[in-house]
Design a protein around this motif. Structure first.
Motif, short mmCIF file in Angstrom:
data_model
loop_
_atom_site.label_atom_id
_atom_site.label_comp_id
_atom_site.label_asym_id
_atom_site.label_seq_id
_atom_site.Cartn_x
_atom_site.Cartn_y
_atom_site.Cartn_z
N GLU A 30 -7.27 15.18 5.21
CA GLU A 30 -6.99 15.47 3.82
C GLU A 30 -7.84 16.67 3.37
O GLU A 30 -8.84 17.01 3.98
CB GLU A 30 -7.34 14.25 2.96
CG GLU A 30 -6.38 13.08 3.15
CD GLU A 30 -7.01 11.76 2.68
OE1 GLU A 30 -6.62 11.28 1.60
OE2 GLU A 30 -7.87 11.22 3.40
N SER A 31 -7.44 17.25 2.27
CA SER A 31 -8.15 18.41 1.71
C SER A 31 -8.39 18.14 0.23
O SER A 31 -7.43 18.18 -0.55
CB SER A 31 -7.29 19.66 1.91
OG SER A 31 -7.86 20.76 1.23
N PRO A 32 -9.62 17.77 -0.15
CA PRO A 32 -10.86 17.62 0.62
C PRO A 32 -10.94 16.27 1.33
O PRO A 32 -10.09 15.42 1.12
CB PRO A 32 -11.92 17.69 -0.48
CG PRO A 32 -11.25 17.05 -1.66
CD PRO A 32 -9.83 17.48 -1.59
N THR A 33 -12.02 16.09 2.15
CA THR A 33 -12.21 14.82 2.87
C THR A 33 -13.69 14.51 3.06
O THR A 33 -14.56 15.29 2.67
CB THR A 33 -11.47 14.85 4.22
OG1 THR A 33 -11.51 13.54 4.81
CG2 THR A 33 -12.10 15.84 5.20
N TYR A 34 -13.96 13.35 3.68
CA TYR A 34 -15.33 12.84 3.84
C TYR A 34 -16.13 13.72 4.81
O TYR A 34 -15.84 13.83 5.99
CB TYR A 34 -15.27 11.40 4.35
CG TYR A 34 -16.58 10.77 4.75
CD1 TYR A 34 -17.69 10.80 3.91
CD2 TYR A 34 -16.70 10.11 5.98
CE1 TYR A 34 -18.88 10.19 4.28
CE2 TYR A 34 -17.89 9.49 6.35
CZ TYR A 34 -18.97 9.54 5.50
OH TYR A 34 -20.16 8.93 5.88
N LEU A 35 -17.13 14.29 4.24
CA LEU A 35 -18.00 15.24 4.92
C LEU A 35 -18.61 14.75 6.24
O LEU A 35 -18.61 15.47 7.25
CB LEU A 35 -19.12 15.49 3.90
CG LEU A 35 -20.39 16.13 4.25
CD1 LEU A 35 -20.14 17.57 4.56
CD2 LEU A 35 -21.32 16.01 3.05
N ALA A 36 -19.13 13.53 6.27
CA ALA A 36 -19.81 13.05 7.48
C ALA A 36 -18.81 12.72 8.59
O ALA A 36 -19.19 12.65 9.76
CB ALA A 36 -20.70 11.85 7.17
N ALA A 37 -17.54 12.53 8.23
CA ALA A 37 -16.53 12.39 9.28
C ALA A 37 -16.32 13.74 9.95
O ALA A 37 -16.18 13.83 11.18
CB ALA A 37 -15.22 11.87 8.70
N LEU A 38 -16.32 14.79 9.15
CA LEU A 38 -16.18 16.13 9.72
C LEU A 38 -17.29 16.40 10.73
O LEU A 38 -17.04 16.88 11.83
CB LEU A 38 -16.21 17.19 8.60
CG LEU A 38 -15.10 17.10 7.54
CD1 LEU A 38 -15.32 18.14 6.44
CD2 LEU A 38 -13.72 17.29 8.19
N ASN A 39 -18.53 16.06 10.36
CA ASN A 39 -19.64 16.30 11.28
C ASN A 39 -19.56 15.43 12.53
O ASN A 39 -19.92 15.87 13.62
CB ASN A 39 -20.98 16.08 10.57
CG ASN A 39 -21.45 17.34 9.87
OD1 ASN A 39 -21.01 18.44 10.20
ND2 ASN A 39 -22.32 17.18 8.89
N ALA A 40 -19.09 14.20 12.36
CA ALA A 40 -18.94 13.32 13.54
C ALA A 40 -17.91 13.93 14.51
O ALA A 40 -18.17 14.02 15.71
CB ALA A 40 -18.50 11.93 13.10
#
Lengths: 395, 395
Positions: free
Chosen positions: A122-132
């Motif tokens: 999604e745009s935007p989405t959960y930041l820490a998922a992006l890092n994972a």
């Protein structure tokens, strides 16, 4: 000659939110930045009681190594709860206990992603998922997202453009950061596309139990015909996050791969924590406890929305979430959130700027406000201060 | 059209030891297979007391999210303990709390290893470390290892052959699986090679506190002149493994990279577990507790060695560990451990065959015996049964 690190080390920065959280630990800070549950609601006395029972009756097992899959009675409770709340059809062997749902996300990356693989989000989405996911060297493709969820036409167009894509990541309930939920049609449609293209979906749902208005909808998994939807959940928002106990739920063949990967990652999650939670669920009413959380968060959301209404410039837009922890604010395009965030920090008011939630696109006129963790008075004062700063930047 | 998993999924098999452990959960099984601490020594009453204090005095903080780095008083204790026992020079900011030392190993892979990178390890070595590193697509090069540790000439030759190698993994104290420890010279020499080639070493030390004979030696880190030695430790063998609390210790610049990577992996380790352990360390004597563990394990080691002496064929060799949990058995080359292991399982006696501890070489005439977790009588009966099976295979 410096040490040679893996390539991924250079790609991942420290989470701005966590750095910000450290800053806002100062007691005079008003922080709308975190996603912390209200600690005054933690059932401390019940947990004390649970520890008494556990250590008297089952201390040795509670403190020993245990299976990677997790404590069976806890997995049974989770399966039943999901079936009841999300209209899924799981049994205990569809559940793997993880060290928070963050680990469920990390393991999903580990299971599915090779270097260069595409993840739709999604745009935007959960930041820490992006890092994972970034740790596995993937590329993100943002899918256009509105107040009803991902745009399915855009998603299908991107699937066709990236036939080697590996994963779709979504948060359909009270999304982080926007607080918005997907409508029924998009859920059905996503399940259909996932099956059609055999493209797995991670349905991340940390906030679904925290609905204080409107009606629950069936999960995306409910519409899954071929086992391509994988769910994750957590006790962090309905019990206590300090335990770091979450789960993955999915078809058994896929769960096996998660289990093998988790063995190498941390053997298993905290045995005692799993048993404490299971005993709590057996002897106390988590429904009553969740009702208390919902009441408080609804109260705080109302307070925050009223303060925003009163103190923010009229041209500033914001969501009115029916659950969860977050309000999402959109500034007029001419206003840049970056100097505003800096000025607010100087006033000891913190929030998270929207740009961190977009993996690829630039966005400097949104921000996220958390309403769950600050007491009433500080919500009012903080929003008033924030409003004053915003007025400094209006035309 | 099946789902597409990451390449690593095909490379990693379920740990045979953990599969075996499931089998040996049947109560009539005599298992020398696991590495379980003796649960009858867990300080259950003290932990009950600690929970009373913690939940009364600091319940909210103990159940809330916390920093990725971990609870400061616990990190301070670990730094001090390492300095005292291992002759290191750490302060609290050199320590990152992990979800067991297994996670410390996994994060080391995540920090250092890209696909195809070479890891040097002892031969044999800890199986679950191999699986953790394998997830990052590395290659293993086994270094010749004798009763004094890795052969340093062989190591240097291999370093020259693989200049792109990224990591050296060693367990210098009561190694898993052999139970043997490195001598002083090898420790010094490894630190020197690590500096000379700027090749990081992960010094894994889960058993060092469990010495019941002989003298402690300084750690490899003690000889580190340039910050290339990274240490890991755990509370699993000196307190309770169910908590899944371990640590990484190293130079601060490297620790930062671990911390960022851990954020994406599981945010932080269990807050309550960290505080329970810290309170226990503050109010009770872990030295007394460890002394009790050492006494019991020495007793059980002696019992096992005496039974081996009595019941095993004379041509079978075995180590006499001065600490830790394991005896390592070497059969004459003509005896194949595989049918022996099968026959023992039929007799409800389990151990782990040596082949799983060698990442590349073939070895079918060794096995590992755990002496920490079975009561006296079952050690005797189990070794007697094992001895009878071994005699069936002697010439």
């Amino acid at each position: 000659m410096p040490l040679k690190f893996a390539n991924r080390v250079n790609e991942i920065q420290s989470s701005e939110v966590r750095e910000l959280l450290k800053l806002t630990e100062q007691p005079d800070f008003i922080s709308f930045a975190g996603g912390l549950p209200a600690p005054e609601l933690f059932p401390i006395e019940e947990i004390r009681q649970v520890n008494e029972w556990l250590l008297k009756e089952d201390g040795q097992a509670a403190l020993q190594y245990s299976t990677t899959e997790g404590f069976e009675p806890l997995r049974a409770w989770i399966a039943q709860r999901m079936n009841q709340k999300l209209q899924t059809n799981f049994d205990p062997d569809n559940i793997l206990i993880t060290s928070g749902s963050q680990q469920a996300i990390d393991l999903t990356g580990k299971i599915f992603l090779d270097e260069g693989d595409v993840v739709f989000c999604e745009s935007p989405t959960y930041l820490a998922a992006l890092n994972a996911f970034r740790a596995y060297g993937c590329q993100f493709v943002e899918i256009a997202t509105d107040e009803n969820g991902m745009d399915m036409e855009d998603l299908e167009a991107e699937i066709k453009q990236y036939p080697q894509a590996k994963l779709i990541y979504v948060i359909p309930e009270f999304q982080n950061p926007t607080g918005l939920s997907w409508n029924l049609e998009r859920r059905q449609e996503l399940a259909k596309l996932s099956e059609q293209y055999q493209l797995p979906v991670l349905e991340d749902n940390p906030y679904g139990e925290l609905r204080f208005e409107g009606e629950d909808l069936p999960s995306i998994r409910h519409f899954d015909q071929s086992g391509t939807i994988i769910c994750t959940g957590t006790f962090s928002k309905i019990f206590c996050p300090g335990y770091r106990i979450g789960w993955i739920a999915g078809d058994k063949e896929i769960l096996k791969k998660y289990t093998i990967m988790k063995q190498g990652t941390d053997l298993h999650s905290n045995t005692k924590a799993q048993r404490e939670i299971a005993l709590y669920l057996e002897h106390f009413s988590i429904d009553k406890h969740i009702a208390t959380i919902r009441d408080l968060y609804l109260h705080r959301r109302n307070l925050m929305l009223a303060a925003i209404e009163q103190y923010f410039p009229k041209e500033v837009q914001y969501t009115r979430p029916e659950g969860g922890l977050f309000v999402w604010v959109t500034l007029p395009e001419y206003m840049d959130v970056r100097p505003i965030a800096q000025e607010c920090l100087a006033e000891k008011v913190a929030f998270v700027s929207g740009e961190t939630f977009y993996p690829t696109s630039e966005n400097h006129h949104t921000f996220r406000l958390n309403f769950s963790s600050m007491p009433d008075e500080r919500i009012k004062i903080g929003i008033e201060k924030l409003g004053r700063v915003l007025y400094n930047y209006t035309k």
